[in-house]
Write a protein that holds these residues in place. Structure first.
Motif, PDB file in Angstrom:
ATOM      1  N   PHE A  41       0.801  -1.220   0.000  1.00 15.36           N
ATOM      2  CA  PHE A  41       0.000   0.000   0.000  1.00 15.36           C
ATOM      3  C   PHE A  41       0.837   1.276   0.000  1.00 15.36           C
ATOM      4  N   TYR A  43       2.648   4.527  -1.549  1.00 16.44           N
ATOM      5  CA  TYR A  43       2.109   5.470  -2.536  1.00 16.44           C
ATOM      6  C   TYR A  43       3.237   6.331  -3.111  1.00 16.44           C
ATOM      7  N   LEU A  82      -6.623  -5.142 -14.990  1.00 23.07           N
ATOM      8  CA  LEU A  82      -6.842  -4.062 -14.034  1.00 23.07           C
ATOM      9  C   LEU A  82      -7.258  -2.780 -14.734  1.00 23.07           C
ATOM     10  N   ILE A  87      -9.755  -0.460 -12.392  1.00 22.19           N
ATOM     11  CA  ILE A  87      -9.317  -0.632 -11.000  1.00 22.19           C
ATOM     12  C   ILE A  87      -8.110   0.266 -10.777  1.00 22.19           C
ATOM     13  N   TYR A  88      -8.078   0.954  -9.657  1.00 20.47           N
ATOM     14  CA  TYR A  88      -7.025   1.930  -9.373  1.00 20.47           C
ATOM     15  C   TYR A  88      -5.632   1.359  -9.628  1.00 20.47           C
ATOM     16  N   TRP A  91      -3.364  -0.701  -7.178  1.00 22.68           N
ATOM     17  CA  TRP A  91      -3.711  -2.067  -6.807  1.00 22.68           C
ATOM     18  C   TRP A  91      -2.795  -3.089  -7.472  1.00 22.68           C
ATOM     19  N   VAL A  94      -0.482  -4.097  -4.884  1.00 24.44           N
ATOM     20  CA  VAL A  94      -1.065  -5.011  -3.900  1.00 24.44           C
ATOM     21  C   VAL A  94      -1.022  -6.449  -4.428  1.00 24.44           C
ATOM     22  N   ILE A  95      -1.377  -6.615  -5.700  1.00 22.77           N
ATOM     23  CA  ILE A  95      -1.415  -7.954  -6.295  1.00 22.77           C
ATOM     24  C   ILE A  95      -0.017  -8.550  -6.387  1.00 22.77           C
ATOM     25  N   GLU A 349      -7.654   5.712  -0.042  1.00 22.82           N
ATOM     26  CA  GLU A 349      -7.432   5.201  -1.386  1.00 22.82           C
ATOM     27  C   GLU A 349      -7.275   6.345  -2.374  1.00 22.82           C
ATOM     28  N   SER A 353      -7.854   6.805 -11.492  1.00 17.03           N
ATOM     29  CA  SER A 353      -7.990   5.434 -11.927  1.00 17.03           C
ATOM     30  C   SER A 353      -6.886   5.067 -12.899  1.00 17.03           C
TER      31      SER A 353
END
Length: 357
Positions: A41, A43, A82, A87-88, A91, A94-95, A349, A353
């Motif tokens: 997570f 940024y 994605l 999807i942002y 992410w 994250v994956i 979040e 996008s």
């Protein structure tokens, strides 16, 4: 100093938990979850953050069919899915972090002190790969799981997982060479011969492929060097030499199941130095795949019953990794640019996008 503080806490806690098996396991799971959140997570942290944002947009414009024509279709299919789903972009971190830590877990749980194993991965591998080079980070996670299959004798599953890892980062294909280590009926001589035979098509596919040619064009005889590669590769070589000089005989007796992997892996740790004059970037990239083997060697040092200095050397090894991280974080301009300040979007979040808008 956030990165050094995390490393210091990881090493200190792993040594304090050493006397208790229960404490070791609890600490490991706590550390794994905390590190996953720290990595996944983040940024706008990591040298390749904007590069992956560009790929996120590019995959959407290319479409699924064109994305799958790439030499690394697994990666492009993932990032297209994605992007097309709106999807942002963060992410994807994250994956890929989830893939990395799942793979590392499959290897860490086989170690006597998994928390120490994880601590050894943090200063170099975790900061550089799942926190920056996320595509190779995911491939390394898959390769960690593949190695557990290899040690269990499931060589066919190992080959399949190598192919999956290579679909994310083409360089992983080189490690199909190790598949004979999982074929128990082969004699040591037959293994060496089979590995030699496999090395020709494996290296050819990597070198002659589009990604390989691009890497050669960028990094061979171009004057482009990987910052800090010499020091990272020196650490790997030292760990390989450490195994052969001090641990090999005792390892064979106490850990016969993964002894072949430790032997050939240690040989590779030393052999990477030979690639350094050709290209520090390519040697460095391959070296990241071998860091889990380095961590496995050091993590078991204190638990080899026949190697009495192990319990004393384990804290010394920790101090060595901490010293490396301290020098890197305090002197590298590249580190300042890529990793400072650390930011996290776990509680807020991002609002965009597609791409860095």
């Amino acid at each position: 100093m956030v990165y050094f503080t995390i490393a210091l806490l990881l090493f200190a806690a792993s040594h304090l938990a050493e006397p208790s098996l229960v404490a070791r396991k609890r600490l490991y799971y706590f550390a794994s979850i905390a590190l996953f959140a720290f990595v996944a997570f983040r940024y706008e942290v990591g040298c390749d953050w904007e590069g992956y944002a560009v790929q996120y947009d590019k995959a959407y414009l290319l479409g699924l069919t064109e994305s799958l024509k790439d030499s690394e279709p697994g990666w492009w299919a993932m990032i297209y899915a994605l992007s097309a789903s709106d999807i942002y972009f963060p992410w994807i971190n994250v994956i890929t972090a989830a893939i990395f830590f799942f793979g590392v877990h499959s290897l860490a749980r086989r170690q006597p002190n998994p928390a120490f194993f994880m601590a050894l991965l943090f200063p170099v591998l975790i900061i550089n790969m799942p926190m920056s080079g996320i595509r190779q980070g995911a491939a390394i996670g898959i390769m960690c799981y593949a190695v557990t299959c290899l040690m269990a004798g499931r060589w066919k599953r190992y080959v399949f997982m190598v192919a999956v890892a290579a679909s994310l980062h083409n360089s992983a294909l080189v490690f199909v060479i190790l598949a004979p280590l999982g074929i128990k009926r082969l004699t040591p001589t037959a293994r060496i011969v089979t590995m030699g035979l496999l090395s020709v098509p494996a290296v050819s596919l990597v070198v002659l492929g589009a990604a390989g040619q691009q890497a050669i064009d960028r990094y061979v005889d171009t004057g482009y060097d990987a910052n800090g590669a010499v020091y990272r590769l020196a650490m790997l070589a030292v760990s390989g030499i450490f195994f052969f000089l001090l641990l090999r005989r005792q390892w064979r007796e106490e850990y016969p199941g993964d002894y072949p992997l430790a032997v050939y892996g240690s040989g590779a740790l030393i052999g990477l130095v030979l690639i350094l004059p050709l290209s520090s970037v390519i040697a460095d990239r391959l070296g990241y795949y071998l860091i889990p083997i380095q961590a496995m060697i050091f993590a078991r040092t204190a638990h080899l019953e026949g190697f009495r200095p192990g319990r004393v050397l384990a804290p010394v090894i920790s101090l060595g990794f901490l010293a490396f991280l301290y020098v890197w974080t305090s002197t590298s301009n590249n580190f300042e640019i890529c990793y400072v300040p650390y930011q996290n979007w776990l509680y807020e979040e991002p609002t965009y996008s597609r791409g860095l808008r």
